[in-house]
Design an enzyme around this catalytic site. Structure first.
Site, mmCIF file in Angstrom:
data_model
loop_
_atom_site.group_PDB
_atom_site.id
_atom_site.type_symbol
_atom_site.label_atom_id
_atom_site.label_comp_id
_atom_site.label_asym_id
_atom_site.label_seq_id
_atom_site.Cartn_x
_atom_site.Cartn_y
_atom_site.Cartn_z
ATOM 1 N N ASP A 18 98.220 97.983 85.575
ATOM 2 C CA ASP A 18 96.968 98.723 85.603
ATOM 3 C C ASP A 18 95.842 97.694 85.442
ATOM 4 O O ASP A 18 96.094 96.554 85.030
ATOM 5 C CB ASP A 18 96.968 99.739 84.462
ATOM 6 C CG ASP A 18 95.639 100.450 84.314
ATOM 7 O OD1 ASP A 18 95.090 100.893 85.333
ATOM 8 O OD2 ASP A 18 95.144 100.550 83.175
ATOM 9 N N ASP A 20 91.928 98.365 84.351
ATOM 10 C CA ASP A 20 90.926 98.505 83.297
ATOM 11 C C ASP A 20 91.568 98.625 81.917
ATOM 12 O O ASP A 20 92.476 99.427 81.713
ATOM 13 C CB ASP A 20 90.063 99.732 83.557
ATOM 14 C CG ASP A 20 89.293 99.633 84.861
ATOM 15 O OD1 ASP A 20 89.399 98.591 85.530
ATOM 16 O OD2 ASP A 20 88.597 100.592 85.213
ATOM 17 N N ASP A 191 97.381 100.781 79.624
ATOM 18 C CA ASP A 191 96.804 101.153 78.330
ATOM 19 C C ASP A 191 96.761 102.660 78.113
ATOM 20 O O ASP A 191 96.394 103.111 77.034
ATOM 21 C CB ASP A 191 95.373 100.613 78.221
ATOM 22 C CG ASP A 191 94.409 101.381 79.103
ATOM 23 O OD1 ASP A 191 93.487 102.016 78.574
ATOM 24 O OD2 ASP A 191 94.598 101.378 80.336
#
Length: 272
Positions: A18, A20, A191
């Site tokens: 991922d 961000d 996250d």
């Protein structure tokens, strides 16, 4: 544990990241608000609303309904924006915005996966034209990202392909089929609990700076939990790498518009 040597007699493998709050320290989709304001595409109220969304994203308080409302608002906001104007704005600001916020730990991990013989794939809800230049900087082999609809040189405010939630896992499965990846031996990093389908798709999932929901899942499933906390200028860290050329930077414009227009709901990744 991350193996430093890939057995070449086995099927190919990859590491899926991922973007961000996993590879970069902020939301790639929310950082261009001031640039668009200076370029006359957004008014002050819209910039403040975007800045607030960035704040909510960073502290992890946005819920799904809040972000869906913001997505609808921003989709309407960008409708009719001229693509060429957006290209010029992003080409001028991408270096200053993105280069300083790459996590040193993420860059090191990407290097280790490459040394082990694995492909590196960025899988992001952000716009493709933003994610692709970032992926190039990082040496990623492939990128999966959201695409916005363009008609007659302007954004329609509609999303052509939404790389979010289960769609990420589907994209990974398609890549595994076309590239011959053995997903049971692949790695994934995120996250957010919204990326659980992506993490579940591989044999080696990792939670990075996880939101509370993902931390609970990672603890329950005994997944590794990593903390990335050292943003570093990529050029300073890897001086042999150069920033993309002007045309490549200009290409990032479409994704930036997509980001501001329709991807702010990505902040829901930080929901409780």
């Amino acid at each position: 544990m991350l193996s430093l040597v890939e057995n070449t007699s086995l099927p190919r493998t990859a590491a899926f990241f991922d973007l961000d709050k996993t590879v970069i320290a902020k939301s790639s989709t929310l950082t261009f608000g001031k640039s668009f304001y200076r370029g006359g595409l957004m008014n002050r109220r819209a910039v403040l609303r975007t800045a607030y969304s960035q704040f909510i994203f960073l502290i992890g308080r946005a819920d799904h309904e809040q972000i869906e409302r913001m997505r609808t608002y921003l989709s309407a906001l960008c409708r009719g924006w001229d693509v060429e104007q957006v290209k010029e704005i992003v080409a001028e600001t991408l270096h200053a915005i993105i280069d300083p916020i790459i996590y040193d730990e993420a860059a090191s991990l990407i290097e280790r996966h490459h040394l082990a013989g694995r492909d590196v794939v960025i899988v992001s809800t952000s716009g493709a034209e933003v994610v692709e230049p970032i992926g190039e900087l990082l040496g990623a082999d492939r990128v999966v990202a959201t695409r916005m609809v363009v008609a007659e040189g302007r954004y329609t405010g509609e999303v052509e392909y939404y790389a979010y939630g289960p769609a990420k896992a589907e994209a990974i499965a398609e890549l595994a089929e076309s590239e011959g990846y053995d997903l049971s031996r692949c790695y994934a990093y995120s996250d957010s609990a919204t990326d659980l389908p992506m993490l579940e798709a591989v044999g080696h999932p990792h939670a990075v700076n996880p939101d509370r929901a993902l931390r609970r899942e990672a603890t329950a499933r005994e997944w590794p939990v990593l903390t990335f906390s050292r943003p570093v200028r990529l050029r300073q860290r890897l001086p042999e790498l150069s920033m993309p050329s002007g045309p490549v930077l200009a290409a990032a414009a479409l994704g930036a518009a997509a980001a501001t227009a329709g991807l702010v709901w990505y902040a829901s990744r930080r929901r409780a």
